[in-house]
Design an enzyme around this catalytic site. Structure first.
Site, PDB file in Angstrom:
ATOM      1  N   GLU A 219       0.820  -1.172   0.049  1.00 23.64           N
ATOM      2  CA  GLU A 219      -0.013   0.030  -0.015  1.00 23.64           C
ATOM      3  C   GLU A 219       0.888   1.272  -0.024  1.00 23.64           C
ATOM      4  O   GLU A 219       0.813   2.118   1.079  1.00 23.64           O
ATOM      5  CB  GLU A 219      -0.844   0.073   1.193  1.00 23.64           C
ATOM      6  CG  GLU A 219      -1.946  -1.199   0.943  1.00 23.64           C
ATOM      7  CD  GLU A 219      -3.182  -1.159   2.094  1.00 23.64           C
ATOM      8  OE1 GLU A 219      -3.191  -0.272   2.999  1.00 23.64           O
ATOM      9  OE2 GLU A 219      -4.199  -2.081   1.865  1.00 23.64           O
TER      10      GLU A 219
ATOM     11  N   GLU B 136      -4.184  -9.125  -1.177  1.00 20.14           N
ATOM     12  CA  GLU B 136      -4.491  -8.880   0.271  1.00 20.14           C
ATOM     13  C   GLU B 136      -6.302  -8.448   0.274  1.00 20.14           C
ATOM     14  O   GLU B 136      -6.762  -7.837  -0.651  1.00 20.14           O
ATOM     15  CB  GLU B 136      -3.966  -7.806   0.879  1.00 20.14           C
ATOM     16  CG  GLU B 136      -4.048  -7.734   2.541  1.00 20.14           C
ATOM     17  CD  GLU B 136      -3.600  -6.685   3.071  1.00 20.14           C
ATOM     18  OE1 GLU B 136      -2.251  -6.545   2.905  1.00 20.14           O
ATOM     19  OE2 GLU B 136      -4.049  -5.915   3.788  1.00 20.14           O
TER      20      GLU B 136
END
Length: 515
Positions: free
Chosen positions: A254, A358
């Site tokens: 991220e 994820e």
């Protein structure tokens, strides 16, 4: 009622069989049940065997409590049912599948190792053995993340640009690595590992902290970026000494997280332009010049960022030559239609793999962290997997393999749900509906399977996907998120018709030989 009667008559001629060990159900007051496992007992599945030619296997899980229960039916020469027809088009081929799995975080390892050795073994067997759901992907955080109980990197000595003091702590050597080795020994399939970093050492960062708004000091190509790229290679070297080699690394978990002031846990900010230049000048060459045959996945963030992030990075030939794939997270999917993000990215870059890296439920501020037995959360998983497969994604990775009933441990109390919840005082664990929803894909769709077209005769609320396995057999997964039973027929033009019914709130996997 009519649909229920049809379903009753359709399966009068079907013989039922059950997995090696049936589920021991327990309700915690939510929409369905968990299956309870302890040192002496755990539900299990038989290894997958192809049914005889002219027959099909059906694996069924339902909100009412069935868990991957097997039935066998005959493929008919003529269609007898009415209503929805799903026609397999095996000549229309799409992406090949890499696989399915979850993450071995510090929290996961701590929870598993808090169980007695027999219970640990049953938990790992549930995920990785032929008597379980046969995961073939494990994600490994590079050093700490929010699902750790302390903050650390592998190189916390300030200004150690040679990384002379790089070392793996006990979280790796005593927790994660031994469990990964156990999983590898249990699996009949090759397991692919991929790693993701959350933060660099603080002395490489503009803000000098593991969290909050901060990125690498300096510019791509300088000592800060080169050191961070070398850190990846050091990590791969260190794990190789323990006999573990990685299929892939992601450039950063991220990367947008580190662009936000006050971000609560480990992060490292990159814009797409910064990631492009870091890959082309530092990370790509470092990996290519290392002894490791490892793939590089870019993004590793919300698909909302596509296709722009891919356009920025992959429009640069120097960066693109190092990028094998694009990893995506699921958390903002409700704001990002798959067609406009995944579909458009595949159209622009058809030779770059898409990979879901994820997902978890319970992370949003309005959600309860853990809901033991939630069928809805299982349906969220299978809905996501089917959608991703239909838009060219090659694999799907869950977040923590196992958490405690609080949804942790997590050093910033960012508690979430998991397919397996560990009850340490009882030396037990609970397999949630999410676990079985994932198993409807992971167990039956091995690496190398290829998605093919499946065409519906009419509009339907059912969600479906079809694949051909490397052994030539066909797999169809059918998800029914509605309350209504739906009669349907699956047509294989080379064989005949599979007459069946999809009960409300159910998921089925169909498997049959084609030759």
């Amino acid at each position: 009622m009519a649909a229920r009667l049809i379903g009753f008559f359709l399966f009068q001629a079907v013989s039922w069989a059950y997995g090696a060990q049936p589920c021991i159900p327990k309700s915690f007051g939510y929409s369905s049940v968990v299956c309870v496992c302890n040192a002496s007992y755990c539900d299990s599945l038989d290894p997958v065997t192809l049914p005889a030619l002219g027959t099909f296997s059906r694996y069924e899980s339902t909100r009412r409590g069935r868990r991957m229960e097997l039935s066998v039916g005959a493929i008919q020469a003529n269609r007898t049912g009415t209503g929805l027809l799903l026609t397999l088009q095996p000549e229309k081929k799409f992406q090949k599948v890499k696989g399915f799995g979850g993450a071995m975080t510090d929290a996961t390892a701590l929870n598993i190792l808090a169980l007695s050795p027999p219970t640990q073994k049953l938990l790992l067997r549930s995920y990785f053995s032929t008597n379980g759901i046969e995961y073939n992907i494990i994600r490994v955080p590079m050093a700490s993340c929010d699902f750790s109980i302390r903050v650390y990197t592998y190189a916390d000595t300030p200004n150690d640009f040679q990384l002379s003091n790089f070392s793996l702590p006990e979280e790796d050597t005593k927790l994660k690595i031994p469990l990964i080795h156990q999983a590898l020994k249990m699996s009949s399939r090759p397991i692919s590992l991929f790693a993701s970093p959350w933060t660099s050492p603080t002395w490489l960062k503009t803000n000098g902290r593991v969290n909050g708004k901060g990125s690498l000091k300096g510019q791509p190509g300088d000592i800060f970026h080169q050191t961070w790229a070398n850190y990846f290679v050091k990590f791969l070297d260190a794990y190789a000494k323990y006999g573990l080699r990685f299929w892939a690394v992601t450039a950063e978990n991220e990367p947008t997280a580190g662009l936000f002031t006050g971000y609560p846990f480990q992060c490292l900010g990159f814009t797409p332009e910064h990631q492009r230049d870091f890959i082309s000048r530092d990370l790509g060459p470092a990996l290519a010049n290392s002894s490791h045959d490892v793939k590089l996945l870019m993004l590793d963030d919300q698909r909302l960022l596509l296709p722009r992030w891919a356009e920025v990075v992959l429009s640069d030939p120097e960066a693109a030559k190092y990028v094998h794939g694009i990893a995506v997270h699921w958390y903002m999917d409700f704001l990002a239609p798959a067609k406009a993000t995944l579909g458009e990215t595949h159209r622009l870059f058809p030779n770059t793999m898409l990979f879901a890296s994820e997902a978890c439920v319970g992370s949003k501020f309005w959600e309860q962290s853990v809901r033991l037995g939630s069928w809805d959360r299982g349906m969220q998983y299978s809905h996501s997997i089917i959608t991703n497969l239909l838009y060219h994604v090659t694999g799907w990775t869950d977040w923590n393999l196992a958490l405690n009933p609080e949804g942790g441990p997590n050093w910033v109390r960012n508690f979430v749900d998991s397919p397996i919840i560990v009850d340490i005082p009882k030396d037990a664990f609970y397999k949630q509906p999410m676990f079985y929803h994932l198993g409807h894909f992971s167990k039956f769709i091995p690496e190398g399977s290829q998605r093919v077209a499946l065409v519906a005769s009419e509009s339907t609320d059912l969600e479906t996907v079809a694949l051909l396995r490397p052994d030539g057999s066909a797999v169809v997964v059918v998800l029914n998120r509605s309350s209504e039973d739906v009669p349907l027929t699956i047509s294989d033009p080379d064989l005949g018709f599979l007459e069946t019914v999809s009960p409300g709130y159910s998921i089925h996997t169909y498997l049959w030989r084609r030759q």
